[in-house]
Design an enzyme around this catalytic site. Structure first.
Site, PDB file in Angstrom:
ATOM      1  N   ASP A 106       0.813  -1.218   0.000  1.00 45.60           N
ATOM      2  CA  ASP A 106       0.000   0.000   0.000  1.00 45.60           C
ATOM      3  C   ASP A 106       0.846   1.268   0.000  1.00 45.60           C
ATOM      4  OD1 ASP A 106      -2.265  -1.529   0.019  1.00 45.60           O
ATOM      5  OD2 ASP A 106      -2.713  -1.250   2.141  1.00 45.60           O
ATOM      6  N   ASP A 165      -6.912  -6.521  -3.424  1.00 50.56           N
ATOM      7  CA  ASP A 165      -6.539  -5.109  -3.547  1.00 50.56           C
ATOM      8  C   ASP A 165      -5.172  -4.944  -4.216  1.00 50.56           C
ATOM      9  OD1 ASP A 165      -7.847  -6.050  -1.129  1.00 50.56           O
ATOM     10  OD2 ASP A 165      -8.071  -3.973  -0.485  1.00 50.56           O
TER      11      ASP A 165
END
Length: 366
Positions: A106, A165
């Site tokens: 991320d 994700d």
């Protein structure tokens, strides 16, 4: 077929193709990509940072920034481009402490932003800032966990975790690195990783579990995949060994999305649950994938352009006059609890939703 019949056939074919093309270019006043994009992009200029762990620029902000830059470029809005660049330049001067570290999927994806700026400005300081975020995804740190080292030994990024994700977070920075360097290793990395996730997470119905141990079709998780595979296919050479398998997975997903689209044009927080609420960020990601597929010729315009148009017209109703998108699911970790996904809070203006709208805008304007 005689000459007259042939002429009529070509005329009807042209009229049909023209009608299909207008589906993704002719929108009523107040619903055009130019109007919606301007509202959302300019909202970002004066907005506060959305920080990861309260410390570093987060992935939702990174994507909002990228989408705004794309809008400025596509519309030749030099003033917006200048404002966005000036805002970013604070990160290499007075706000250096907000630059993400390079130890998580991320955070590494932040590199896509300076690499995007490099393509716009040709200023090498952005290249030098962005490229290490792509490289360190494949450079195993000394303190890596055993399972991370095992992924690396198999040729994958040590940041692999099989959360759906990841398929935007990893592919976006590696694809951008390929675009600016031309080095095939970057697109190879993204493709190899994508094949792994397709194999491990795509189900027979074309959708994806949030993770192997979380058997739910969470909307934004599937949205990250839809957007990530779309972005990858835009730049993956057609003669690449992994292209056929990735395109197959993409088309399989798009067929399923068309089936699960609600009568109102959106998709639900849990895609296959009719009593779940329509969510905007994931719906926008799907819409981006559909628009791009039609325009790139990957999908039949006759079959998919009406679905993409219906989705866009549904999405614009959730944007207020200040450019804030409503009904956005907040940041969501994986959890093997179906009710958890039903109960996720919803916000207006959350950056998870702002960016995907701009991706749709960009796809419509390209």
């Amino acid at each position: 077929m005689n000459r007259i019949t042939l002429s009529i056939f070509f005329l009807l074919s042209f009229q049909f193709l023209f009608a299909q093309s207008k589906l993704l270019s002719d929108f009523p006043e107040g619903q055009t990509p130019e109007e919606i994009g301007k509202r959302i992009a300019y909202r970002f200029v004066g907005a506060k940072h959305a920080l990861h762990a309260g410390k570093w620029i987060s992935y939702p902000e990174t994507f909002y920034w990228n989408g705004s830059l794309q809008f400025a470029e596509l519309t030749n809005d030099n003033e917006l481009a200048k404002l966005l660049k000036n805002k970013f330049d604070l990160l290499i001067s007075s706000e250096k402490e907000l630059l993400p570290i390079k130890n998580h999927v991320d955070l590494n994806m932040f590199g896509s932003l300076p690499l995007n700026l490099y393509q716009i400005t040709n200023d090498k300081q952005y290249l030098e800032l962005g490229l290490p975020y792509a490289d360190t995804q494949w450079q195993v740190p000394q303190d890596a966990k055993p399972e991370q080292k095992q992924w690396a030994e198999k040729g994958y990024t040590w940041q692999t975790r099989l959360w759906i994700d990841d398929m935007y977070m990893i592919t976006i920075v590696q694809t951008q690195a390929f675009k600016v360097t031309g080095d095939i290793k970057y697109i190879d990395r993204a493709a190899r990783e994508m094949v792994l996730y397709l194999k491990e997470l795509q189900r027979p119905n074309g959708l994806f579990y949030h993770a192997p141990d979380v058997p739910f079709y969470w909307l934004r998780g599937n949205g990250w995949m839809a957007a990530g595979v779309t972005e990858l296919l835009r730049y993956l050479p057609e003669n690449h060994k992994d292209y056929p398998e990735i395109m197959k997975g993409y088309r399989k997903m798009m067929r399923s999305l068309k089936e699960y689209q609600t009568p109102g044009g959106m998709w639900n927080q849990l895609i296959d649950e009719a009593d779940c609420w329509p969510e905007t960020s994931g719906s926008a990601m799907f819409t981006y994938a559909l628009i791009t597929g039609v325009k790139q010729g990957w999908l039949s315009a006759e079959e998919y352009a009406p679905a993409a148009r219906k989705a866009w017209l549904a999405l614009v109703d959730y944007v207020d006059e200040k450019g804030a998108v409503a009904e956005v699911c907040v940041g969501t970790n994986k959890k093997n609890d179906k009710q958890y996904y039903y109960d996720r809070p919803r916000r207006t203006g959350d950056y998870h939703g702002q960016a995907p709208y701009l991706w749709c805008v960009g796809a419509l304007l390209e």
